[in-house]
Design an enzyme around this catalytic site. Structure first.
Site, PDB file in Angstrom:
ATOM      1  NE  ARG A 134      -2.207   1.847   3.360  1.00 44.51           N
ATOM      2  CZ  ARG A 134      -2.190   1.476   4.652  1.00 44.51           C
ATOM      3  NH1 ARG A 134      -2.861   0.421   5.041  1.00 44.51           N
ATOM      4  NH2 ARG A 134      -1.491   2.161   5.533  1.00 44.51           N
ATOM      5  CD  GLU A 156       3.625   4.867   6.479  1.00 46.65           C
ATOM      6  OE1 GLU A 156       4.675   4.902   7.140  1.00 46.65           O
ATOM      7  OE2 GLU A 156       2.520   4.568   6.966  1.00 46.65           O
ATOM      8  CG  ASN A 158       2.182   1.099   4.650  1.00 44.49           C
ATOM      9  OD1 ASN A 158       2.536   1.293   5.799  1.00 44.49           O
ATOM     10  ND2 ASN A 158       1.552   2.024   3.935  1.00 44.49           N
ATOM     11  CB  SER A 163      -4.399  -2.933   8.119  1.00 40.14           C
ATOM     12  OG  SER A 163      -4.075  -1.589   8.428  1.00 40.14           O
ATOM     13  CE  LYS A 340       7.613   5.199   7.914  1.00 37.34           C
ATOM     14  NZ  LYS A 340       7.373   3.833   8.419  1.00 37.34           N
ATOM     15  CE  LYS A 405       6.469  10.240   8.119  1.00 29.87           C
ATOM     16  NZ  LYS A 405       5.798   9.675   6.932  1.00 29.87           N
ATOM     17  CD  GLU A 409       5.321   0.469   8.062  1.00 29.11           C
ATOM     18  OE1 GLU A 409       4.248   0.975   8.411  1.00 29.11           O
ATOM     19  OE2 GLU A 409       6.018   0.954   7.159  1.00 29.11           O
ATOM     20  N   GLY A 410       3.962   1.073  12.062  1.00 29.04           N
ATOM     21  CA  GLY A 410       3.033   1.234  13.179  1.00 29.04           C
ATOM     22  C   GLY A 410       2.846   2.702  13.517  1.00 29.04           C
ATOM     23  NE  ARG A 506      -4.475   5.231   6.487  1.00 27.56           N
ATOM     24  CZ  ARG A 506      -3.209   5.067   6.867  1.00 27.56           C
ATOM     25  NH1 ARG A 506      -2.928   4.565   8.048  1.00 27.56           N
ATOM     26  NH2 ARG A 506      -2.224   5.428   6.062  1.00 27.56           N
TER      27      ARG A 506
END
Length: 532
Positions: A134, A156, A158, A163, A340, A405, A409-410, A506
């Site tokens: 994604r 970013e 992914n 998800s 990253k 950053k 992830e997360g 989102r």
């Protein structure tokens, strides 16, 4: 935030209109699985002992306005982005150079790399890899150049646990349904029309990707043969179970593929790897321990955060999966490709890496279009670019236009603007500790308004949207395959399947600095396309 480029939207709702709107949002969402497991803060102690409760996922009341040209460009780039990250994952020498600069200061990256080294020493037995990717973007409109059109800038990329492919299709259908029952007040001129809602195929496309990898695994390699299955590796408890079930259910009902869910913490309890050269991964379900399945595909929806590895046992579990013959989504190298630091190496001004990597793919003509999506990203190291970034990050005024950053992830880990200097001081004087972060120029989205329904409450005001475009890619790595064909001529790396796979929008409140829905800061949304 830049001035608005959008029509006046959404229209105001009278109390009875909003009551009707919210009732339909809640009822439709539960009926159709647009839901999450409620967090401990949402329920009273002891009232959900069996895990039986579900709550409407955080959603926007209205679809959010999104420029049609930006939406189309983001989707058009996805196949090229898929090929780019496949090229990165397959370039072990380049990955090694980058990772070895990080492992002294980022133990998590180091541990992931060690898993790769262990398997590399033994020899990889599975030549195929699957990516459900994604690529996330925000709309950028420079306030200093009011005559320019809005563009997309990548937040970013992914490569693991990408998800909300399940909920994204559902929220698109929710907003379309609300429009069909006249739940939205009319606006003048009309903004929402039937053609404003793009069809979102993310559930169908992502589940097709999983089934395609399962078929590519081939027949059982066990003797005697065993039934095959796909394993979803998840957290426990898993708040996003309904999003995941939206993908696993079609595997069962449409493709006839047996699919199980296994907590990351239970991998070693219920799986084993054969001692022969095939290294077949076998799963015995805890509800039926006398039954054994051969695992064709591992789909990680956990394992992306250090929190998922509380002990050495957790790392043994990841190693067991990685060294097995099951196809991984993602493999450990594909997981690392999403760090990253990789994004920074591509996006640092004047970097040659993007052109070099894409030159090995069928998307070599897409270099300029992909580069145009990059916001400036810098390392925090002793290079000229890094020294420039450190000056920016430690200056009380210059830091305002940047976000810091970490590699992993997360949600919930970014540091914004004026908070950056104090955060870096907290890392101490050892500059090596800074190298596990990158400094990224802030993207400036136009002013946008919407209302978010979350935890039973409505919040209205200025918002920012983040568009994620999904991609599916199945490829041959070129380093042997199940059965021990390490280095056999005729098994060169190549992309076998590659497609764009839908989208996710989102939305978060303007005051929120993190957009992760699962982290509790944002809401799932759908785009209402407009010409600006």
């Amino acid at each position: 935030m830049a001035a608005s480029v959008y029509p006046d939207f959404p229209p105001k709702t009278a109390p009875e209109q909003q009551k009707f709107l919210l009732a339909n949002i809640q009822d439709w969402s539960i009926l159709n699985g647009l839901a999450v497991r409620p967090s401990a803060t949402q329920i009273s102690a002891g009232s959900d002992l069996s895990g039986a409760l579900a709550a409407t996922a955080p959603v926007t009341l209205f679809p959010s306005l999104f420029p049609t040209t930006c939406f189309d460009e983001a989707r058009a780039l996805q196949k090229a982005y898929n090929e780019l990250y496949v090229a990165i994952a397959r370039d072990r020498d380049w990955m090694k150079q980058i990772v070895e600069r990080l492992i002294e200061v980022d133990d998590f990256i180091g541990q992931l790399w060690n898993v790769h080294l262990e398997v590399e020493k033994e020899g990889y037995v599975q030549n195929l890899s699957l990516g459900l990717f994604r690529s996330d973007y925000m709309i950028h409109k420079d306030p200093g150049t009011p005559d320019t059109k809005p563009t997309i800038k990548q937040v970013e990329f992914n490569t693991i646990a990408s998800s909300f492919g399940g909920l994204s299709t559902k929220v698109s259908k929710l907003h379309l349904y609300l429009n069909s029952i006249s739940a939205y007040p009319s606006s003048s001129p009309p903004v929402i029309t039937p053609t404003s809602f793009p069809t979102n195929p993310s559930i169908d496309s992502l589940s097709l990707g999983l089934s395609t990898a399962h078929r590519a695994y081939g027949p059982s390699k066990s003797s005697p043969s065993l039934p095959l299955c796909i394993l979803f590796i998840v957290t426990s408890p898993e708040p996003n179970i309904f999003d995941q079930l939206a993908l696993s259910t079609p595997l069962q009902t449409i493709y006839g593929i047996t699919t199980f869910r296994l907590a990351f913490s239970s991998i070693l309890d219920h799986t084993s790897v054969s001692a022969n050269k095939e290294r077949i991964l076998t799963y015995s379900p805890p509800h039926s321990p006398d039954m054994s399945y051969e695992v064709s595909l591992i789909y990680f929806r956990a394992g992306y955060s250090p929190d998922h590895y509380p002990s050495s046992t957790s790392w043994h579990a990841r190693l067991q999966i990685e060294r097995s013959a099951a196809i991984k989504c993602p493999s450990i190298l594909t997981h690392l490709a999403g760090s990253k630091k990789i994004q920074q190496e591509l996006a640092t001004p004047n970097s040659p890496h993007l052109a070099n990597l894409l030159s090995r793919t069928s998307s070599s003509d897409m270099v300029d279009r992909i580069r145009s999506t990059f916001a400036a990203i810098y390392p925090l190291d002793s290079t000229p670019e890094g020294e420039h970034a450190i000056r920016l990050a430690t200056d009380a005024k210059l830091c305002e236009g940047y976000v810091l950053k970490p590699q992993r992830e997360g949600g919930g880990n970014n540091v914004y603007g004026s908070k950056i200097p104090a955060f870096l001081r907290g890392l101490g004087d050892d500059q090596q500790k800074w190298r596990s972060h990158i400094l990224m120029e802030l993207i400036k989205p136009p002013t946008l308004r919407n209302s978010i329904f979350r935890n039973g409450k409505v919040q209205s005001g200025e918002v920012m949207g983040e568009l994620g475009v999904y991609g599916v890619c199945l490829w041959r790595n070129g380093y042997g395959e199940a059965g021990g064909n390490e280095g056999v001529e005729g098994h060169d790396g190549e992309v076998l399947k590659n497609w764009e796979a839908g989208f996710l929008l989102r939305t978060k409140g303007r005051e929120s600095e993190e957009g992760g829905v699962a982290a509790g800061f944002g809401a799932v949304d759908s785009p209402c396309l407009v010409d600006v």
